[in-house]
Write a protein that holds these residues in place. Sequence first.
Motif, short mmCIF file in Angstrom:
data_model
loop_
_atom_site.label_atom_id
_atom_site.label_comp_id
_atom_site.label_asym_id
_atom_site.label_seq_id
_atom_site.Cartn_x
_atom_site.Cartn_y
_atom_site.Cartn_z
N MET A 192 0.94 -1.13 -0.09
CA MET A 192 -0.09 -0.05 0.15
C MET A 192 0.81 1.19 -0.05
N ASN A 193 0.57 2.17 -0.90
CA ASN A 193 1.37 3.29 -1.00
C ASN A 193 1.16 4.53 0.02
N THR A 194 1.97 5.43 0.23
CA THR A 194 1.89 6.16 1.48
C THR A 194 0.65 7.20 1.39
N THR A 195 -0.02 7.37 0.15
CA THR A 195 -0.97 8.16 0.04
C THR A 195 -2.35 7.45 0.39
N LYS A 196 -2.49 6.29 0.10
CA LYS A 196 -3.63 5.47 0.61
C LYS A 196 -3.62 5.46 2.22
N ARG A 197 -2.28 4.94 2.63
CA ARG A 197 -2.07 5.05 3.92
C ARG A 197 -2.36 6.16 4.95
N SER A 198 -2.02 7.42 4.22
CA SER A 198 -2.35 8.71 4.80
C SER A 198 -3.79 8.93 4.89
N ILE A 202 -13.23 9.92 11.90
CA ILE A 202 -14.54 9.29 12.34
C ILE A 202 -14.58 9.27 14.20
N CYS A 203 -13.19 8.97 14.55
CA CYS A 203 -12.87 9.11 16.11
C CYS A 203 -13.27 10.54 16.46
N ILE A 254 -6.53 6.67 4.81
CA ILE A 254 -7.09 5.78 5.64
C ILE A 254 -6.83 6.24 7.17
N ILE A 255 -5.50 6.74 7.58
CA ILE A 255 -5.49 7.23 8.81
C ILE A 255 -6.47 8.71 9.14
N PHE A 256 -6.65 9.36 8.11
CA PHE A 256 -7.22 10.70 8.20
C PHE A 256 -8.62 10.36 8.28
N VAL A 257 -9.17 9.25 7.69
CA VAL A 257 -10.65 8.93 7.57
C VAL A 257 -10.73 8.21 9.31
#
Length: 96
Positions: A1-7, A16-17, A9-12
């Motif tokens: 998984m590249n860093t853009t997708k990882r970032s 949500i939290c 997912i972390i942002f989402v």
Amino acid sequence: MNTTKRSAIIFVIIFICLVLLAGCVIVAESGHDCIGDNCTICSVIDSAQKILHASTLLTVATAFLGLLKFCFNFILLSNKKRLNSTLILLKVKLSN
């Protein structure tokens, strides 16, 4: 998984939290004993309400932009198919 997708997912997950915690603060502190104009709990509830309002606007704007992108891609792809649909490109055999 590249860093853009990882970032993303972390942002989402953080988003949500944040929304869930803001809602929990409002529910937990809604029945507090208010002391007046300078009530700190009322200011925390007000901040949580502003977070929920901003997140709602952000979600609606994101959904609208996603819908625009989908419609734009749909129109572009349908026009591209019509423009490039020659018999040679479609590999149609012309038999007499």
